[in-house]
Write a protein that holds these residues in place. Structure first.
Motif, mmCIF file in Angstrom:
data_model
loop_
_atom_site.group_PDB
_atom_site.id
_atom_site.type_symbol
_atom_site.label_atom_id
_atom_site.label_comp_id
_atom_site.label_asym_id
_atom_site.label_seq_id
_atom_site.Cartn_x
_atom_site.Cartn_y
_atom_site.Cartn_z
ATOM 1 N N ALA A 551 11.072 -4.064 -2.038
ATOM 2 C CA ALA A 551 11.974 -3.223 -2.888
ATOM 3 C C ALA A 551 11.335 -1.696 -2.920
ATOM 4 C CB ALA A 551 12.209 -3.754 -4.066
ATOM 5 N N SER A 552 10.175 -1.460 -2.198
ATOM 6 C CA SER A 552 9.695 -0.263 -2.511
ATOM 7 C C SER A 552 10.025 0.777 -1.212
ATOM 8 C CB SER A 552 8.095 -0.206 -2.631
ATOM 9 O OG SER A 552 7.472 -0.838 -1.356
ATOM 10 N N VAL A 553 9.741 2.143 -1.578
ATOM 11 C CA VAL A 553 9.715 3.173 -0.757
ATOM 12 C C VAL A 553 8.165 3.927 -0.834
ATOM 13 C CG1 VAL A 553 10.852 5.505 -0.137
ATOM 14 C CG2 VAL A 553 12.239 3.667 -0.991
ATOM 15 N N ILE A 554 7.877 4.227 0.312
ATOM 16 C CA ILE A 554 6.549 4.731 0.341
ATOM 17 C C ILE A 554 6.620 6.095 1.030
ATOM 18 C CG2 ILE A 554 3.960 4.734 0.997
ATOM 19 C CD1 ILE A 554 4.269 1.560 0.385
ATOM 20 N N VAL A 555 5.982 6.957 0.623
ATOM 21 C CA VAL A 555 5.856 8.439 1.450
ATOM 22 C C VAL A 555 4.491 8.627 1.677
ATOM 23 C CG1 VAL A 555 6.312 10.861 1.317
ATOM 24 C CG2 VAL A 555 8.114 9.416 0.138
ATOM 25 N N TRP A 556 4.201 8.554 2.976
ATOM 26 C CA TRP A 556 2.636 8.454 3.597
ATOM 27 C C TRP A 556 2.512 9.955 3.987
ATOM 28 C CZ3 TRP A 556 0.273 3.609 3.836
ATOM 29 C CH2 TRP A 556 1.203 2.515 3.752
ATOM 30 N N ASP A 557 1.582 10.590 3.265
ATOM 31 C CA ASP A 557 0.621 11.585 3.779
ATOM 32 C C ASP A 557 -0.440 11.166 4.811
ATOM 33 O OD1 ASP A 557 -0.601 14.090 4.424
ATOM 34 O OD2 ASP A 557 -0.989 14.558 2.210
ATOM 35 N N LEU A 558 0.120 11.164 6.042
ATOM 36 C CA LEU A 558 -0.783 10.471 7.145
ATOM 37 C C LEU A 558 -2.155 11.230 7.148
ATOM 38 C CD1 LEU A 558 1.821 9.669 9.657
ATOM 39 C CD2 LEU A 558 0.580 8.139 7.809
ATOM 40 N N ASP A 559 -2.133 12.779 7.365
ATOM 41 C CA ASP A 559 -3.301 13.416 7.520
ATOM 42 C C ASP A 559 -4.448 13.510 6.247
ATOM 43 O OD1 ASP A 559 -3.060 14.007 9.893
ATOM 44 O OD2 ASP A 559 -1.969 16.019 9.765
ATOM 45 N N GLY A 560 -3.324 13.388 5.191
ATOM 46 C CA GLY A 560 -4.069 13.578 3.698
ATOM 47 C C GLY A 560 -4.666 12.275 3.443
ATOM 48 N N LYS A 561 -4.330 11.112 4.001
ATOM 49 C CA LYS A 561 -4.622 9.750 3.417
ATOM 50 C C LYS A 561 -4.231 9.669 2.305
ATOM 51 C CE LYS A 561 -8.276 9.431 7.032
ATOM 52 N NZ LYS A 561 -9.545 8.843 7.220
ATOM 53 N N ARG A 562 -3.000 9.722 1.941
ATOM 54 C CA ARG A 562 -2.392 9.487 0.382
ATOM 55 C C ARG A 562 -1.133 9.008 0.487
ATOM 56 N NH1 ARG A 562 -3.065 15.249 -2.146
ATOM 57 N NH2 ARG A 562 -2.079 15.692 -0.048
ATOM 58 N N ARG A 563 -0.606 8.461 -0.520
ATOM 59 C CA ARG A 563 0.516 7.786 -0.493
ATOM 60 C C ARG A 563 1.382 7.910 -1.758
ATOM 61 N NH1 ARG A 563 -2.424 2.903 0.682
ATOM 62 N NH2 ARG A 563 -3.142 2.261 -1.492
ATOM 63 N N ARG A 564 2.514 8.230 -1.863
ATOM 64 C CA ARG A 564 3.397 8.117 -2.869
ATOM 65 C C ARG A 564 4.437 6.891 -2.967
ATOM 66 N NH1 ARG A 564 6.483 13.423 -3.702
ATOM 67 N NH2 ARG A 564 6.225 13.325 -1.306
ATOM 68 N N VAL A 565 4.137 5.922 -3.971
ATOM 69 C CA VAL A 565 5.027 4.769 -3.948
ATOM 70 C C VAL A 565 5.798 4.452 -4.874
ATOM 71 C CG1 VAL A 565 4.654 1.963 -4.197
ATOM 72 C CG2 VAL A 565 2.888 3.536 -3.013
ATOM 73 N N GLN A 566 7.317 4.501 -4.597
ATOM 74 C CA GLN A 566 8.277 3.858 -5.616
ATOM 75 C C GLN A 566 8.728 2.565 -5.527
ATOM 76 O OE1 GLN A 566 9.716 6.127 -7.737
ATOM 77 N NE2 GLN A 566 10.630 4.189 -8.491
ATOM 78 N N ASP A 567 8.084 1.666 -6.539
ATOM 79 C CA ASP A 567 8.391 0.420 -6.586
ATOM 80 C C ASP A 567 9.668 0.134 -7.260
ATOM 81 O OD1 ASP A 567 5.982 -0.768 -5.667
ATOM 82 O OD2 ASP A 567 4.850 -0.451 -7.406
ATOM 83 N N TYR A 568 10.376 -1.004 -6.796
ATOM 84 C CA TYR A 568 11.671 -1.264 -7.470
ATOM 85 C C TYR A 568 12.842 -0.088 -7.240
ATOM 86 C CZ TYR A 568 8.620 -4.654 -9.588
ATOM 87 O OH TYR A 568 7.630 -5.670 -9.916
#
Length: 599
Positions: A551-568
């Motif tokens: 149920a989650s969507v993740i936006v991955w900043d691959l070079d910055g090694k970060r992610r933004r997660v939208q649960d549910y």
């Protein structure tokens, strides 16, 4: 990777259509306080909408099984909802609020709910084994026993003025009358109904009760005594599933399986309006209610018709009733196009937020779909047919061939060919639908496909295979990504420049690797999802978006090694992610809704 605390910002929700079941009542009604809000079920979700604004949508994810009915309290502050397993939830009519009450009250599906005028008491009726109904306070205290029926109760309604009285109708053809609290059986009405009583509704002034069934007549009762007043013939040629009173109690409107909605004067019984909504089964009318926008009816296919005074269709709201298999943004028309498994294709113009236009496909199934470059057209597998869908035309989809049976994925290449993916093979077709080549792949178990130019990526059991496909249809295997996935690959996507591929699997892991050298892993072990990866899309060479059954969507900043997660993000899992205009991200999922996020 480290977590960013910020989540994705929800911009809007494109609502699913009401879930409807053929051959039974599906009750929808507006809130008595403003007559603007109405609620219904879609899969396990309750959706609250505003008749004045299709973009105003509230989702409630409190049920673990299909929602069968939802009713807003007279004060507009509370909602009571029931599901197919007999559970009842009472909750505040706003987002992010805790339940006031939750319990399993019936041993079968909840079929109807009614609120007392003070918003303090709730009647619940439905299916069961002996106990077909109950009346409770909003805190769950029992207010009497509902007896008198010997089969399932499918409809109920409180008298809107004191003293409190309750009317029910059931599969045993009875209309029963109760007084309380505590509510006790008073008597059953000796009616001429010979089929299930599908809907009973008390007039707003509290004087009369209108009852309908499988017959073509409306039975009118005295709401104070429960006695028979008169019978009004309607001329309907099918079961009347729903009846609704006008706010002034001077007329009522019926919705029938004969695909018509009719309005009658109460005093004379005269029919003053009639609308035919269609000719085929999907246009059976399952529900009707009065709102601030006038009469609103709901078809079996979930379409909401706004009928004004009941004499003509003024506008229609569309949505999906089944899972989406394709979601694409067309920059040229500035619109989103969505494909669902039941053959429904909708175009959502950005200029009319929340509104959709139906696209004719003439099929009751769509297996998969893909854009044809930037032409604004789409290729889809509709049952056994490979079709071209053009949202800018009014005609049906163009059938290219009838050799698409069992296809699991489709892609349109820039050389004019189309590729259909099967479990252990893929086929190449010309722009005219002629099969040019079929390539067998032993024990491949193909499940996903992506394209960039004339190169396709095919995801299978623990492997991704890259092919260059000539305009003649001849494919050449140019690379294989293997040895990293330990379970089936379920999603693949090319980067915008075609230099890399992202692949996700059923075990939650994502890899990004080089097209020129598949053995070269660019980004590995992207494992923040907890369940199967269902969809992938690149926003740029180093920004990846993923959706999952978790149920989650993740936006991955691959070079910055970060992610933004939208649960549910979606109840029931995320099935599709798609890029929109710059900064926009669209998702669809198990709640059958589409959501737009600022990404």
């Amino acid at each position: 990777m480290s977590d960013l605390k910020s989540e994705l910002q929800l911009q809007s929700t494109l609502a699913a259509a009401p879930a409807m079941t053929r051959a039974q009542s599906n009750h929808i009604s507006a809130d008595p306080a403003t007559a603007k809000l109405f609620a219904y079920g879609s899969a396990n979700t309750v959706i609250v909408r505003n008749v004045e604004d299709p973009a105003q949508v509230l989702l409630s994810h409190r049920h673990s099984s299909a929602v069968t009915v939802a009713r807003i309290a007279p004060n507009g502050l509370l909602v009571a909802s029931g599901d197919k397993d007999g559970n009842i939830s009472i909750w505040a009519n706003r987002s992010d609020t805790a339940e006031k009450y939750r319990s399993k009250l019936l041993n079968g599906a909840v079929r109807d709910i009614s609120w007392s005028d003070d918003s303090e008491r709730v009647a619940i009726v439905g299916e069961g084994r002996g106990d077909f109904a109950t009346v409770i306070t909003v805190s769950g205290s029992s207010l009497g026993e509902i007896t008198g029926h010997v089969q399932n109760i499918v409809t109920c309604d409180f008298r809107k003025t004191r003293p409190f009285k309750l009317f029910t109708g059931g599969a045993d053809t009875k209309v029963c009358f109760y007084e309380g609290p505590p509510f006790k059986f008073a008597h059953s009405v000796a009616s001429t109904f010979k089929a299930t009583v599908t809907c009973v509704r008390v007039s707003p002034d509290g004087e009369l009760v209108a009852c309908v069934s499988g017959s073509a007549d409306i039975l009118i009762l005295d709401a104070k005594t429960g006695k028979d007043v008169k019978t009004i013939p309607t001329g309907h040629q099918g079961t009347i599933y729903s009846i609704a009173w006008s706010p002034d109690s001077k007329r009522f409107t019926t919705a029938s399986a004969d695909k018509t909605v009719k309005t009658f004067l109460v005093e004379s019984g005269e029919a003053v309006a009639s609308v035919v909504l269609g000719k085929s089964i999907p246009f059976m009318q399952q529900s009707v209610f009065y709102s601030a926008a006038g009469v609103v009816s709901a078809s079996l296919n979930g379409t909401l018709q706004f009928l004004g005074d009941g004499s003509a269709v003024q506008k229609q709201w569309y949505g999906h009733q089944k899972p989406l298999v394709g979601l694409f943004f067309d920059a040229q028309s500035n619109a989103l196009v969505s494909f669902a498994t039941d053959g429904v294709v909708l175009k959502w113009p950005a200029a009319a937020p929340g509104s959709a236009e139906p696209i004719t496909v003439e099929s009751d199934v769509i297996n998969c779909a893909a854009p044809v470059g930037t032409t604004g057209t789409y290729v889809a597998v509709a049952g056994t047919d490979l079709v071209i869908v053009n949202p800018s035309t009014t005609g049906p989809a163009t059938v290219l061939c009838k050799e698409a049976n069992h296809a699991l994925g489709v892609a349109a290449l820039n050389n004019g060919t189309f590729v259909l993916l099967y479990r252990n093979a893929f086929s190449v077709f010309s722009a005219q639908g002629k099969k040019l080549h079929e390539e067998k792949i032993a024990q491949f178990d193909g499940s996903s496909i992506a394209v960039h130019g004339d190169i396709i990526a095919l995801g299978g059991d623990k492997v991704v295979r890259l092919y260059k496909v000539e305009a003649t249809g001849k494919p050449d295997l140019i690379g294989t990504f293997q040895g990293r996935h330990t379970v089936p690959v379920t999603a693949v996507a090319f980067s915008p420049d075609g230099q890399s591929v992202a692949s996700g699997d059923s075990g939650k892991t994502i890899f990004v690797w080089s097209v020129a050298d598949p053995s070269k892993v660019l980004y590995e072990n992207l494992t923040f999802h907890t369940l199967r990866v269902t969809s992938l899309a690149f926003q740029g060479p180093s920004t990846l978006v993923s959706g999952s059954v978790d149920a989650s969507v993740i936006v991955w900043d691959l070079d910055g090694k970060r992610r933004r997660v939208q649960d549910y993000a979606h109840r029931g899992g995320v099935s599709v992610v798609a890029l929109g205009a710059p900064g926009d991200l669209f998702t669809a999922g198990g709640d059958l809704c589409i959501r737009r996020w600022a990404a």
